[in-house]
Design an enzyme around this catalytic site. Structure first.
Site, PDB file in Angstrom:
ATOM      1  N   SER A  54       0.839  -1.199   0.000  1.00  0.00           N
ATOM      2  CA  SER A  54       0.000   0.000   0.000  1.00  0.00           C
ATOM      3  C   SER A  54       0.881   1.258   0.000  1.00  0.00           C
ATOM      4  CB  SER A  54      -0.941  -0.062   1.217  1.00  0.00           C
ATOM      5  OG  SER A  54      -1.917   0.921   1.136  1.00  0.00           O
TER       6      SER A  54
ATOM      7  N   ASP B  33      -9.263  -6.096  -4.431  1.00  0.00           N
ATOM      8  CA  ASP B  33      -8.827  -4.816  -3.868  1.00  0.00           C
ATOM      9  C   ASP B  33      -9.342  -3.700  -4.773  1.00  0.00           C
ATOM     10  OD1 ASP B  33      -7.511  -2.577  -2.937  1.00  0.00           O
ATOM     11  OD2 ASP B  33      -5.507  -3.464  -3.001  1.00  0.00           O
TER      12      ASP B  33
ATOM     13  N   HIS C  66      -8.321  -4.875  -0.064  1.00  0.00           N
ATOM     14  CA  HIS C  66      -6.996  -4.274   0.134  1.00  0.00           C
ATOM     15  C   HIS C  66      -6.256  -4.922   1.306  1.00  0.00           C
ATOM     16  CE1 HIS C  66      -3.962  -1.235  -0.363  1.00  0.00           C
ATOM     17  NE2 HIS C  66      -4.120  -0.791   0.859  1.00  0.00           N
TER      18      HIS C  66
END
Lengths: 203, 387
Positions: B152, B317, B350
Site C-alpha cells: 500500500s 482490492d 486491500h
C-alpha cells in the site's frame, strides 16, 4: 540451465530454442514454469517476459529468475507495446485460447518473429481414432472430449491459412514427434506442429 | 507468539536539517526503527520494510512479552523461516516522520517555537520519508539494500526508492500499491480529513494544549477508511445484514453488525492514533505521483530505475485495484526492467496484503529465495576473485 538440461526436460523446447537468436528480447506466452526463458536467459543471454495465468507456476518462474506476469494471454498482450519483442513464443498454448485470431494478430503486433506450436489434430493416431468413431485421446491430446482445456483443434494446413491472414509469413514449418522433427509424411506422423513466423512486410 | 520473540525499538537522532518537497525543512528529527536478523560482513543482506498508513517500525516480533496483541504488523511475512527470512536477511522497519509511534511527529516540540508542532508540522511526502530513510541507511552503513519492500503506502515508498536512489537497492517489492491515487481515493481521504478538521475538539490542530482528542473525527475517518480496505464480498460474508439483537430498533443506535464492527474499529483507532498524523499521512498518499513531473508518463518516471521488481495485487482490492499495479508493470516492461507480477485472486480486498494467503506468501518466498541465491553467488564470486 544449459542445453542438455533443457533437452532432458523438454525435447520440443530444445528443438525450438535453436531458432531463437543470441541476446533476443523474447516474450513467452503461457510460459508455464519458465523453463524456456530460464534456458534462454542463462545460455543465450536473452531477456524478456513470460505471461502465465496459473497460480502454481508463478513461484516456479520467480525462483528461476524469470520475469513472469500473471495474466491471461489476451490481457497480458494488451499491456505490451508494438514491436517490443524480437521473438514471441506461443508454445502448446494456442489451442487453449478462445480468441485465436485476435491473439495471433496481437502476436504480430508486439513481435517481429513468432514461434507457435500446437498439437497436430491430423496426427495419424488421431485420424485413426476418428475413423473408429471416437475423439482422439493421445499423449499430445491427453484429455477426454468433455474435460479438455483445448478449445481449438487445428491441423498444420489449417494453421498456415490463418497465419497468412493475420499478417504472418511462414519461415519454417516442422512437425515434431517426441521432440524430434519428422520429415516423412509430417502432417500424418508429427504430433506437434511448430511454425516459425515473421511479420509480413505488408502488415 | 512470534518466532522472533521479544523485540525492542531503537532510535536515531539526525541533527542535519532535512529539506522537504514543500520547500520547508525538518531542522532535526528522530527516527524510531527495529531490526531483525544480522547484517552480514559485506553489508549486502539488508532489507528495508516500509509501513503503510497506521503501522510503524514494529514490523515483526512481540513488543511486549505479556501482550500477544503487541505482535508486529507483518509478523506473518518477516521472521525466521518466513517468506522474508531473517535467518538470511537483516530486516529494518522504520517509523516515518510525522507518525505517532515515536519518530518526530506533530505531538513533539517544535524547536522553533518551544511548543508542540500540532498543525504546524510540515506536510511531508513519500519522497521526504524515503530521503529520511536513506539517511538512516547511511548511518547504519548500508550503501545498498538487498530489497526495499512495502504494501500500500509502503509500496509507494519502495517505488520512490527505486526512482530516487536507483543504485541503492537491488530489488523493489511493491504490494497492493499504486503509482498515484485516483480521484475516488483522494475523495475518501478528504472525507476522512474533513471529519477530523470539523471536530470541535480538533482546535486547529492544537488539541494537545486543550487536553482533548478529536475522537469523533478520528473515529469517522477510520470508519470510512476501513470500508475501503474490505471487499464488498468480504463484508457481505462477514456481516451481511445481520442484526445485533435480531430485530430493528427503530432508532439511530446500532442495528446492524457492520455498524457495530465499524464503530468498534473507529473507537479503538481514536484511542491510539493521532489526528494530525492522520491528516499528514493521507496528504502524503494524495500527493504521491512520480509521473507528474514527466507529463504523467510513468515509463519516463521509471526510466532510471536499476532494481529488479516484484509486484503483487489482489483481485478484490478496489482501493488499489490490480489495474493500478498493471500500470506500473507496463511502465517497467516498457523500460525492459526485470519484473515479476502476481495477481492473487484473494477475497479480502486491500487488507489481503496483510493476510496469509499461500499463493501470495509462496510468490514472496520464492522471490526472496532468488534474491538470496543471487546474493550468495555474488559473495562467492567476490571471495573467489580475492587475491
Amino acid at each position: 540451465m544449459n542445453f542438455k538440461q533443457l533437452q532432458a526436460l523438454r525435447a520440443d523446447l530444445a528443438f525450438i530454442a535453436h531458432w531463437i537468436g543470441q541476446g533476443s528480447h523474447v516474450l513467452d506466452l503461457g510460459c508455464g514454469d519458465g523453463v524456456m526463458l530460464d534456458y534462454l536467459q542463462t545460455d543465450k543471454q536473452c531477456s524478456g517476459y513470460g505471461i502465465e495465468i496459473d497460480d502454481a507456476m508463478i513461484p516456479e518462474c520467480v525462483r528461476r529468475g524469470v520475469s513472469v506476469i500473471q495474466q491471461d494471454v489476451e490481457s497480458g498482450l494488451a499491456i505490451l507495446a508494438d514491436n517490443a519483442f524480437d521473438t514471441v513464443l506461443c508454445l502448446s498454448a494456442l489451442q487453449m485460447m478462445k480468441n485465436v485470431e485476435g491473439t495471433l494478430r496481437a502476436i504480430a503486433r508486439v513481435g517481429n518473429e513468432a514461434i507457435v506450436s500446437f498439437p497436430n489434430f491430423a496426427y495419424w493416431p488421431h485420424r485413426l481414432a476418428l475413423l473408429q468413431g471416437r475423439m482422439p485421446v493421445s499423449k499430445s491430446l491427453p484429455y477426454e472430449w468433455y474435460d479438455t482445456p483445448n478449445l481449438r483443434c487445428a491441423t498444420i494446413k489449417d494453421f498456415e491459412d490463418l497465419a497468412n491472414q493475420v499478417g504472418l509469413d511462414v519461415l519454417d514449418r516442422v512437425a515434431l514427434d517426441e521432440g524430434k522433427p519428422v520429415s516423412f509424411l509430417p502432417t500424418w506422423r508429427g504430433s506437434l506442429a511448430v511454425f516459425r513466423l515473421k511479420k509480413s512486410n505488408s502488415a | 507468539m512470534s518466532a522472533l520473540g521479544i523485540v525492542s525499538p531503537q532510535s536515531m537522532h539526525f541533527a542535519t536539517p532535512l529539506p522537504l518537497q514543500s520547500g520547508a525543512q525538518m531542522h532535526d528529527y528522530t527516527l524510531m526503527y527495529e531490526t531483525y536478523g544480522t547484517l552480514n560482513a559485506a553489508r549486502s543482506n539488508a532489507v528495508l520494510v516500509c509501513h503503510a498508513l497506521n503501522a510503524s517500525h514494529h514490523v515483526a516480533g512481540l513488543a511486549d512479552a505479556n501482550d500477544p496483541k503487541s505482535l508486529g504488523w507483518w509478523d506473518n511475512m518477516v521472521g525466521p523461516g518466513k517468506p522474508l527470512d531473517t535467518n538470511r536477511f537483516f530486516v529494518i522497519g522504520v517509523n516515518n516522520l510525522g507518525s505517532c509511534f515515536g519518530s518526530t511527529g506533530p505531538m513533539h516540540i517544535n524547536p522553533a517555537t518551544g511548543k508542540q508542532y500540532g498543525a504546524d508540522f510540515p506536510v511531508v511526502t513519500v519522497e521526504d520519508w524515503v530521503d529520511a530513510q536513506a539517511r538512516l541507511a547511511d548511518a547504519l552503513g548500508i550503501q545498498q539494500f538487498a530489497a526495499v519492500m512495502g504494501g500500500s503506502l509502503g509500496g509507494m515508498q519502495a517505488l520512490a526508492w527505486s526512482i530516487r536512489y536507483p543504485a541503492r537497492l537491488r530489488h523493489c517489492v511493491v504490494i497492493a500499491s499504486t503509482a498515484k491515487l485516483s480521484a475516488q481515493n483522494i475523495a475518501f481521504n478528504d472525507v476522512a480529513r474533513q471529519a477530523i478538521l470539523t471536530d470541535p475538539d480538533y482546535h486547529g490542530g492544537d488539541f494537545y494544549s486543550h487536553g482533548v482528542v478529536p475522537k469523533s473525527g478520528l473515529r469517522v475517518a477510520r470508519m470510512v477508511g476501513h470500508i475501503t480496505y474490505l471487499s464488498d464480498d468480504d463484508m457481505a460474508e462477514k456481516f451481511g445484514r445481520d442484526l445485533r439483537t435480531g430485530k430493528y430498533q427503530f432508532d439511530f443506535g446500532v442495528d446492524f453488525e457492520i455498524e457495530s464492527y465499524l464503530r468498534y474499529q473507529g473507537d479503538k483507532f481514536s484511542e491510539y492514533f493521532d489526528a494530525n498524523t492522520y491528516l499528514l499521512i493521507t496528504k502524503a498518499l494524495d500527493y504521491f505521483d512520480p509521473a507528474r513531473e514527466f507529463g504523467g508518463d510513468l515509463t519516463k518516471a521509471l526510466a532510471h530505475t536499476q532494481a529488479q521488481f516484484l509486484l503483487a495485487s489482489f483481485a478484490t482490492d478496489w482501493r488499489f485495484a490490480p489495474a493500478r499495479s498493471q500500470e506500473i508493470v507496463q511502465a517497467l516492461v516498457n523500460n525492459k526492467r526485470r519484473v515479476a507480477y502476481a495477481e492473487i485472486d484473494a477475497p479480502h480486498g486491500h487488507d489481503a496484503f496483510l493476510l496469509e494467503d499461500p499463493r501470495y506468501m509462496n510468490v514472496v518466498r520464492a522471490y526472496y529465495e532468488r534474491a538470496w541465491l543471487e546474493l550468495t553467488e555474488k559473495e562467492n564470486t567476490a571471495v573467489g576473485s580475492a587475491p
